[in-house]
Every structure is written in C-alpha cells, then in structure tokens.
Design an enzyme around this catalytic site. Structure first.
Site, PDB file in Angstrom:
ATOM      1  N   GLY A 204       0.815  -1.210   0.000  1.00 56.68           N
ATOM      2  CA  GLY A 204       0.000   0.000   0.000  1.00 56.68           C
ATOM      3  C   GLY A 204       0.841   1.248   0.000  1.00 56.68           C
ATOM      4  N   PRO A 205       0.225   2.388  -0.242  1.00 57.35           N
ATOM      5  CA  PRO A 205       0.959   3.657  -0.253  1.00 57.35           C
ATOM      6  C   PRO A 205       1.545   3.967   1.119  1.00 57.35           C
ATOM      7  CG  PRO A 205      -1.253   3.894  -1.205  1.00 57.35           C
ATOM      8  CD  PRO A 205      -1.208   2.555  -0.540  1.00 57.35           C
ATOM      9  N   GLY A 209      -0.721   2.507   7.108  1.00 56.83           N
ATOM     10  CA  GLY A 209      -0.804   1.689   8.318  1.00 56.83           C
ATOM     11  C   GLY A 209      -0.284   0.280   8.183  1.00 56.83           C
ATOM     12  N   THR A 211       2.861  -0.931   8.765  1.00 54.35           N
ATOM     13  CA  THR A 211       3.664  -1.267   9.942  1.00 54.35           C
ATOM     14  C   THR A 211       2.791  -1.337  11.187  1.00 54.35           C
ATOM     15  OG1 THR A 211       5.551  -0.132   8.931  1.00 54.35           O
ATOM     16  CG2 THR A 211       5.687  -0.601  11.280  1.00 54.35           C
ATOM     17  N   GLU A 427      -5.768  32.728  -9.364  1.00 55.31           N
ATOM     18  CA  GLU A 427      -6.529  31.900  -8.428  1.00 55.31           C
ATOM     19  C   GLU A 427      -8.030  32.089  -8.624  1.00 55.31           C
ATOM     20  OE1 GLU A 427      -5.058  29.649  -6.913  1.00 55.31           O
ATOM     21  OE2 GLU A 427      -3.021  30.374  -7.261  1.00 55.31           O
ATOM     22  N   ASP A 502       0.387  23.762 -13.120  1.00 53.53           N
ATOM     23  CA  ASP A 502      -0.914  23.441 -13.721  1.00 53.53           C
ATOM     24  C   ASP A 502      -0.738  22.765 -15.079  1.00 53.53           C
ATOM     25  OD1 ASP A 502      -2.209  24.636 -11.565  1.00 53.53           O
ATOM     26  OD2 ASP A 502      -2.196  26.604 -12.523  1.00 53.53           O
TER      27      ASP A 502
END
Length: 619
Positions: A204-205, A209, A211, A427, A502
């Site tokens: 997993g990434p 969790g 470990t 923005e 972007d």
C-alpha cells in the site's frame, strides 16, 4: 559487563600500564650542577671523579654540598672545548682523582619495544572502534558479530498495540486475524488439513498503516515478534546479508511459534538481474538466502513472515509466489467511514470543542492516509496551544488541514502589486472554473498568500470518494487546471510562469487519457507504453516502446487536441463570467483570502451588482 564496553575502557587500561612501568623503572636521579660550578669545584680540588657520557657528565665530590649530596649531573655546553680533553688535562694535573668515559645505558628490550607495541595496540583499538560504529554500535561484544541478525525481539510488551488501535482497515484486519488465530489455536486448522500462509505481504501507499497492522498482529498473537528493516541485512561486508538471514531464521525457529516482520522488504527483495553493468549484487545473495529460508529444503514450521512495501512492482517474482508470500493484503487509502474511525482513534486524549464533527471532518479529507489524519490532528492541537485555547475547535482543524495540504502560509513574503494582481486573477480563474464545470467539487478557500512552493492557492474538495473517473470528469479536471492560465490571458493579454505546475498536471492527465485509458477518438480503445506504473532502472531501462514513430506523432497530436479544446472552452467560460472573475479578484486583492461561503456569495451576487471594467495591470 557494561563497563567493559567501548574503546574508552581499553585506552584507560593502556595508560595505567604505561604509568606502572614508568613508576617501577624510574631511578633516583642526582641533582644538576652548572658547568661553571664544576670548573670552580675542579680548581678547588673538590672533584673526586668525573664520568662523561656524550654531553652529560656525572661527577662525585670529595666534600658534600646541598643536602649532603656528593653526586651531581652536569650538562656540558656544546660550544666549549672538547670536554674529554679538558677533563683528561685536569686528571693529569691532579685536579681530579678519576676520569672515565661511559657509553649510554641500553634499556631492556621490552622497554625499547613499548612504542611499537603501543602504536599497534592503538591502531587495533581504533580499528575495533570504527568496525563497531559501522555495525551500529552497541559495545565490544558486537565488534565481530557481523553476521548476526539485527532483528529486535518483542515478547509481552506492556505498551502493545492491538487491532483496537487500528481503524479504517476492517478487511485487512480480518485477513490478518486468521494468522493470529492459527498461532493461538493451530489444532483447528491442522485437523481440516489446512495450511496457514507462510508469508503475508502488506502492500500500500506510504502512511496507510502497514507497519501499524504488523504491530497489531504482534500484540494480538502473544508470541515472540521479530522486527527488522530490509536495509539492515546488507551493510559493509560481502556475505553479511546472507549470514544475517540465516541467523534471523535460526532465532525464529528456536522461538517458534513466532512472527518475523521485515519492513521495507523492497530494500533486499528487489528483482534479480536488474543491476546495471551485470555485476554481482550483494542483495541478490541475500535474497537467495531469504528465498531458501522461506521455502527451501529446511523445515520452517511455526514461523510466519510478515513484510511491508510500497513498491510491489520491483519485488522478485520468486519472492511473491505461493509457498513464500501466499497472501497479499492491500492496505489502501481509507474511505469516508474509515477516515471517521481513524479520527476517533487519533482524537483520543485530545479535547475537542462542541463545534467539531468528526463525520464532517472525514468528508473534507478525501485522499488522506492514516498518517495524514494523525498529522492533521496534531497540527490542530499545536495551533490550539499557540492560541492559548483549552479545546481544539473547528477553526484550528480547518487551518491545520490547509497547512497539511498546501504548506505553511508565508505572510511575511513581500510581493509587488503587479504580482499580487496576477496571482489574484490566476486563483480567481481556478475558483470560477471549479464552480462552473465541476459538480463534484466545492471551493473551500481562495488565497493569494504564498504557501509552500505556491504563490497562492485555491483549495477545493470532492463531495464524495471516487473509484473511477469518466472522460468528461477528466476534461473538467483539465479545464479547472487551465483556469488560472486562461484568466491571465483574458485580463493581461499575456501569460506568466505561475501556471507551470498546472500545465504539468494538464499534460499528465491528457497523455494518460490517450495512452492508458483509451479515451482518444482517433486511437480508440488502445493503450501504449509500458504496463509498469513506475520505471525500475535496470529492468525497464532497455525496454523499447511498443509503438512506431508515426503512432507517437498521432499520440502527441491527440494530447495537444484535448488540451487545446479544453483551453478554448476555459477561455470562453471565463469571458462569459468576466464580472464574477473581476469581483473575486478585487476581493482577493483587498482581503488576500476568501473562504468558501464568501466565495459562493460573491459568485451569486456579482452579476446582480453589474459589470466592472477589467482593470489594466501595471508593469
């Protein structure tokens, strides 16, 4: 025995030996006398004998002087006439009774060897010290333990972690619960002829969790738990890695039933034959030994291997086959329910204000891992303490979320008026584009205050978690990303470098649409390029692309067509909503920051207030 560890102990022993030798070999040296005094005593006839040794003369007087001493040492100056001739003449003239020349005394053989022996001892101690440091320290008893495993064994840890401490991973816990049940009651499985998986690979990434799940298995099983990192196997010397693997499994077999957890196994389990240059890799020897220990001729009952990695694509196929890692547990990003459970776990011990709703917080944190959520609440607690408040409020959590996602705001950075206007329109273009084209995203904040690496930011969040994206949704993502560049062109008649990130995002989405998702009108349902998501140097470096130059040109044209069409649509949308664009930019220049609710109000009321002319930017 802890006092006998380290190089300091041996240095102290060596110094004590030198002091003792010096003490026992020291003699009672006679006092010194000047050369002029010697000549005076010779003229007075008070010198009984003189013994000359190079430039030092030992004399004995007839009558004592200075504490009843009769023996003295005289340093003969080098610039005087030959002392031997002078003393011989004095002997002939009866001024002294005896004169003799002696050779320097030879020290014992062991004394002459002391400097050499001392240097050798110091060099050996220094070598021991550096070897000890290179092997991770820990004292002299580890100096020669190159091949010993560095695994840490945990048994009955008082602060143990259980499945209750793991949230947002219900299916993953179910998979691992079978391992725990087998270790506690193996008879039930054996009677049915079942074979428990020898190894479980957690994939997993980072931050999801993996470990933590391994620690929970250790806490639930109540058996010895060996933990080691993949990088701990291979260090300084050739052959050490394989030796440490053997030692690790020997320890595990002695303590069976037990669990061996190898974190970041890709450090030692990567694909063999992938090294550049074709040379022998020490990792390959270590991996070969690991393969043999996991499923070779030896019996390995009662030892279960847990391993974690975020790069399963580079692991060796022999390591992943059934019989070694029989089960692969994918620990993915938590969904909204999982995030709420994780928030409940990490909010324990943190006083929350009444306005904090964990379900709402879970809704605005899509894509967050468990580690991200823990960091979010910790940052919120720090902000609350900085503000001298007693409880963590919704405002602190919201600020912490923006800080985690965008980075800390740099309010002290000085920006020119021209740069502020460019940033404001850029923005504003993003925010207006989100409102116009996206039905799944909502603007949370628009800011022209620099944060992280950006000169400003537009923060938005999806309304719900998504597993798939349609072609129209990807086009929407491109339009939103191009909103800043289009707003600059409309208001300035030129563009700036502010859209570089972007454009990178836009090109990546468009190219994936053509080469990975089969969303091109000309090329249809075809994918191009390597199937592997990430390049693994050595394995993928020599692989050629699976399409011709003519097809590559078509791909480039299709990518350009998607981007150009989206850009024209973006420009058209912003021109139609120029009043809203101008109004939002004006408010940003005045306040520097616009929250989501205020943005909605500006968007709805700007047209009613009437159009204002687009201001010309200075500079």
């Amino acid at each position: 025995m802890k006092y006998f560890k380290g190089i300091s102990f041996y240095i102290i022993i060596f110094i004590l030996i030198l002091v003792i030798i010096t003490f026992f070999t020291a003699t009672d040296n006679p006092p010194k006398m000047s050369y002029s005094e010697l000549l005076t005593e010779m003229k007075a006839g008070n010198v009984k004998s003189i013994g000359l040794q190079t430039d030092t003369a030992t004399i004995e007087l007839k009558k004592p002087k200075e504490n009843n001493r009769t023996k003295f040492v005289v340093i003969v100056p080098p610039d005087v006439t030959s002392a031997s001739e002078r003393f011989t003449a004095a002997l002939d003239n009866k001024l002294i009774e005896d004169f003799h020349v002696t050779q320097p005394p030879q020290p014992p053989w062991w004394v002459s060897m002391l400097p050499t022996v001392g240097l050798v001892i110091i060099l050996i101690l220094i070598w021991f010290f550096f070897i000890q440091q290179s092997q991770g320290g820990g004292g002299g008893n580890r100096v020669m333990s190159f091949g010993k495993s560095r695994a840490k064994m945990t048994v009955d840890d008082k602060k143990k972690i259980t499945f209750e401490n793991v949230a947002g991973a219900d299916e993953e816990k179910e998979e691992l619960a079978e391992i725990v049940e087998f270790l506690k009651a193996p008879k039930k499985f054996v009677e049915l002829g079942a074979r428990i998986p020898k190894g479980v690979l957690l994939v997993g990434p980072p931050g999801t969790g993996k470990t933590l799940l391994a620690k929970a298995v250790s806490g639930e099983a109540g058996v010895p738990f060996f933990s080691i990192s993949g990088s701990d196997f291979v260090e300084m010397f050739v052959g050490v890695g394989a030796s440490r693997v053997r030692d690790l499994f020997e320890q595990a077999k002695k303590n069976a039933p037990c669990i061996v957890f190898i974190d970041e196994i890709d450090a030692v389990g990567r694909h063999r034959g992938a090294g550049l240059g074709g040379g022998h890799d020490e990792r390959e020897q270590t991996l070969n030994q690991l393969l043999v220990e996991m499923d070779g001729f030896g019996i390995n009952e009662g030892v279960i291997i847990l391993a974690a990695t975020n790069r399963p694509d580079i692991l060796d196929p022999a390591l992943l086959r059934p019989g070694r890692f029989d089960r692969r547990v994918v620990v993915g990003l938590p969904d909204i329910k999982g995030r709420e459970q994780i928030l409940k776990v990490h909010s324990r011990g943190k006083p929350l204000a009444d306005d904090v709703r964990l379900d709402d917080l879970a809704r605005i944190t899509p894509g967050f891992t468990g580690a991200d959520i823990e960091n979010l609440l910790n940052e919120a607690a720090l902000l609350t303490a900085r503000a001298n408040k007693k409880k963590i409020g919704n405002e602190e959590i919201k600020e912490a979320a923006f800080k985690v996602m965008m980075g800390p705001e740099k309010k002290s950075r000085v920006m020119s008026e021209h740069d502020k206007k460019v940033t404001a329109y850029h923005e504003a273009g993003h925010a207006i584009a989100i409102k116009l084209v996206s039905s799944s995203q909502k603007v949370d904040r628009v800011s022209i205050i620099p944060a992280g690496m950006a000169g400003g930011y537009t923060a938005s969040r999806p309304q719900e978690d998504k597993s798939y994206h349609t072609r129209s949704q990807l086009i929407e993502e491109i339009i939103i990303a191009l909103g800043g560049r289009a707003a600059e062109e409309i208001t300035m008649d030129e563009v700036s470098t502010g859209a570089s990130s972007d454009l990178k995002k836009v090109n990546q989405i468009a190219r994936n649409m053509v080469t990975k998702y089969g969303m091109s009108e000309k090329l249809g349902n075809m994918i191009f390029g390597n199937d592997n998501d990430e390049v693994f140097i050595g394995r993928d470096l020599a692989q050629a692309r699976n399409y011709s130059d003519e097809l590559a040109a078509i791909i480039d044209n299709e990518v350009k067509s998607i981007i150009d069409n989206a850009y024209q649509k973006t420009v058209s949308l912003l021109r139609e909503n120029i009043v809203r664009l101008n109004k939002l930019a004006e408010v940003l220049l005045e306040k520097e920051k616009v929250e989501g609710a205020e943005f909605e109000e500006i968007f709805e009321n700007a047209v009613l207030e009437g159009s204002s002319q687009t201001p010309q930017l200075e500079g």
